[in-house]
Design a protein around this motif. Structure first.
Motif, mmCIF file in Angstrom:
data_model
loop_
_atom_site.group_PDB
_atom_site.id
_atom_site.type_symbol
_atom_site.label_atom_id
_atom_site.label_comp_id
_atom_site.label_asym_id
_atom_site.label_seq_id
_atom_site.Cartn_x
_atom_site.Cartn_y
_atom_site.Cartn_z
ATOM 1 N N ASN A 365 -13.381 10.362 -21.348
ATOM 2 C CA ASN A 365 -12.963 9.043 -20.888
ATOM 3 C C ASN A 365 -12.009 9.389 -19.768
ATOM 4 N N GLY A 366 -12.132 8.762 -18.620
ATOM 5 C CA GLY A 366 -11.258 9.225 -17.554
ATOM 6 C C GLY A 366 -11.287 8.328 -16.334
ATOM 7 N N MET A 367 -10.379 8.619 -15.437
ATOM 8 C CA MET A 367 -10.201 7.785 -14.252
ATOM 9 C C MET A 367 -10.011 8.674 -13.029
ATOM 10 N N GLY A 368 -10.976 8.619 -12.114
ATOM 11 C CA GLY A 368 -10.871 9.403 -10.887
ATOM 12 C C GLY A 368 -10.222 8.584 -9.784
ATOM 13 N N VAL A 369 -9.216 9.164 -9.135
ATOM 14 C CA VAL A 369 -8.484 8.463 -8.077
ATOM 15 C C VAL A 369 -8.410 9.350 -6.841
ATOM 16 N N GLU A 370 -8.621 8.721 -5.690
ATOM 17 C CA GLU A 370 -8.624 9.459 -4.427
ATOM 18 C C GLU A 370 -7.208 9.583 -3.871
ATOM 19 N N ASN A 371 -6.958 10.705 -3.200
ATOM 20 C CA ASN A 371 -5.709 10.894 -2.456
ATOM 21 C C ASN A 371 -4.472 10.651 -3.320
ATOM 22 N N GLU A 372 -4.401 11.354 -4.444
ATOM 23 C CA GLU A 372 -3.268 11.148 -5.374
ATOM 24 C C GLU A 372 -1.947 11.680 -4.827
ATOM 25 N N GLN A 373 -2.011 12.490 -3.769
ATOM 26 C CA GLN A 373 -0.766 13.039 -3.210
ATOM 27 C C GLN A 373 0.219 11.945 -2.823
ATOM 28 N N ARG A 374 -0.318 10.744 -2.516
ATOM 29 C CA ARG A 374 0.601 9.670 -2.090
ATOM 30 C C ARG A 374 1.494 9.199 -3.242
ATOM 31 N N PHE A 375 1.189 9.644 -4.471
ATOM 32 C CA PHE A 375 1.998 9.226 -5.630
ATOM 33 C C PHE A 375 2.972 10.322 -6.074
ATOM 34 N N ILE A 376 3.174 11.337 -5.209
ATOM 35 C CA ILE A 376 4.100 12.413 -5.598
ATOM 36 C C ILE A 376 5.538 11.909 -5.571
ATOM 37 N N GLU A 377 6.238 12.129 -6.689
ATOM 38 C CA GLU A 377 7.682 11.835 -6.784
ATOM 39 C C GLU A 377 8.338 13.060 -7.399
ATOM 40 N N ASN A 378 9.354 13.597 -6.747
ATOM 41 C CA ASN A 378 10.055 14.790 -7.246
ATOM 42 C C ASN A 378 9.078 15.921 -7.586
#
Length: 460
Positions: A365-378
């Motif tokens: 069961n899963g969720m693929g998301v594009e360009n996750e780098q934009r969610f980098i925090e710390n």
């Protein structure tokens, strides 16, 4: 609300040999269909990334298993590569492969992680495809031998075996919709491939039973509940046809040991039945499983066709129904898939009510998301959307279990961002972020959340 899961619930993730190992032509391994197709048509693969490197598990397995431990996995599913283990498909066993897989299994066990092993996850050895792949019964027999060898080599340590992962997908991709090699569009050949896959599965189950192994054998099916647009009989019939073709074509043989009469009648009506041989019926009956893995990503929304079929077009599943976009549906825009959490509940309650409540678990069961780098925090990806996705599915799973469904675990796709067939690394699915350049691995927020959930056997 506190969601507690049963004692000894399986918490973990799933992956496959081809999507993680890399070193696709090293270590004595022969080409799969993916290696060949990529060499011929690299432009069909996202950003031109092929199966050669993937996630580097062949090199980094020890480090990766340490990460699984950190993520509090008590179980983990991966696959063996037929083309790595028996490079020519039918002959000598490759000692380098035996050593590699032995090391992986031993290390998982040493870390307290139960290995779940799949025999075939879309990676047909090219030498077998050249003989016709699943269209050829010699390949079916060769798979039975490969399975037997795997059980003999690793069956003393592996107690949970799966013959196939999502066997309907190579049927759809390779023989109907042109997203797997050999890129054929031909329903009758697709039906033959599906039928022979069931025979191959049953041969492996027979071999496992004959070996009196101390464990269990099953299969992993991607079940997509078919929901009709309305209660109109034409829509209901359309959804029934979709269910027969995409779910019950594998679900009934492996759980009931026979095909649904409706499916046989349907294929007969359109002259699409595969050729059967004496002994097939008994073989299929012997293929009943101990454990069902369920991959659930999205529902299938169906309505009756409202336009005539082109008489010159090839017969296709869509001859019998049309897809329907439900208004107001929740979407994963990157993958183009609907997110419908109650589907997981509908699957396991259907198994409880119509299939004798088999031992099962959610194997993906899963969720693929594009360009996750934009969610980098710390320095870490804050993938709150994945935490929400998992927790909402787990709530519906919990409801089903509390109502008596025999569901024993939940495995997420996937542990580390991995290569995904034609999509390459377009959508990331992992609990762990992979930097392809440096091979650095960094746990995402969802990984930390999942570790806490697994450790507490539930969540608030």
């Amino acid at each position: 609300m506190r969601y507690r899961f049963p004692e000894n619930f399986w918490w973990g993730s799933a992956c496959s040999a081809l999507q993680t190992e890399g070193d696709s032509l090293n270590g004595g391994k022969s080409q799969t269909t993916w290696d060949v197709w990529f060499a011929r048509q690299p432009g069909r693969f996202h950003q031109g990334i092929g199966p050669e490197n993937t996630s580097g598990f062949y090199q980094h397995w020890k480090q990766d298993i340490a990460l699984l431990k950190q993520l509090k996995h008590n179980s983990f599913r991966t696959s063996l590569s037929w083309s790595r283990l028996i490079p020519d498909g039918t002959g000598e066993v490759n000692p380098e492969a035996v050593e590699f897989y032995s090391n992986v299994i031993d290390e998982l066990l040493a870390q307290g992680i139960t290995p779940f092993i799949t025999l075939f996850h879309f990676d047909m050895p090219m030498v077998m495809q050249e003989k016709g792949g699943w269209e050829n019964r010699d390949v079916v027999a060769a798979f039975g031998r490969y399975a037997q060898i795997c059980f003999d080599l690793f069956g003393n340590r592996v107690k949970h075996w799966f013959t196939f992962n999502e066997p309907i997908v190579p049927v759809e991709g390779g023989y109907l919709y042109d997203f797997h090699y050999p890129n054929v569009v031909d329903f009758r050949r697709a039906a033959t491939v599906a039928y022979h896959t069931v025979l191959a599965h049953s041969l492996a189950v027979r071999a496992y039973r004959a070996g009196s192994h101390d464990g269990e054998i099953g299969v992993v099916l991607n079940l997509t509940p078919s929901y009709p647009r309305s209660a109109h009989p034409a829509d209901v019939k359309a959804a029934h046809h979709a269910d027969l073709l995409f779910n019950r074509s594998f679900l009934d043989p492996v759980l009931k040991g026979e095909y649904p009469a409706d499916l046989i009648a349907l294929l007969k009506e359109y002259d699409q039945l595969p050729a059967c041989q004496p002994g097939d019926k008994e073989l299929i009956a012997d293929g009943k499983i101990d454990l069902l893995g369920i991959n659930y990503y999205q529902p299938r929304r169906v309505k009756c066709r409202d336009s005539a079929v082109n008489p010159d077009a090839p017969f296709m599943p869509e001859t019998l129904f049309d897809y329907y976009e439900m208004p107001g549906r929740k979407m994963n825009p990157y993958r183009g898939w609907e997110i419908y959490e109650p589907g997981i509940y509908d699957i396991i309650t259907n198994l409880r009510d119509h299939y004798g409540n088999p031992r099962c678990f959610i194997s993906e069961n899963g969720m693929g998301v594009e360009n996750e780098q934009r969610f980098i925090e710390n320095g870490h990806i804050n993938d709150h959307y994945r935490i929400e996705f998992v927790s909402e599915h787990l709530k519906w799973l919990h409801k089903g279990i509390s109502e008596g469904c025999n569901c024993l675990g939940y495995h997420m796709w996937t542990f580390i961002d991995n290569w995904s067939w034609l999509n390459g690394y377009k959508n990331r699915y992992g609990f762990v972020q992979l930097d392809l350049e440096t091979q650095q691995r960094t746990i995402k927020q969802s990984g930390k959340w999942f570790a806490a959930t697994a450790e507490n056997n539930g969540f608030n």
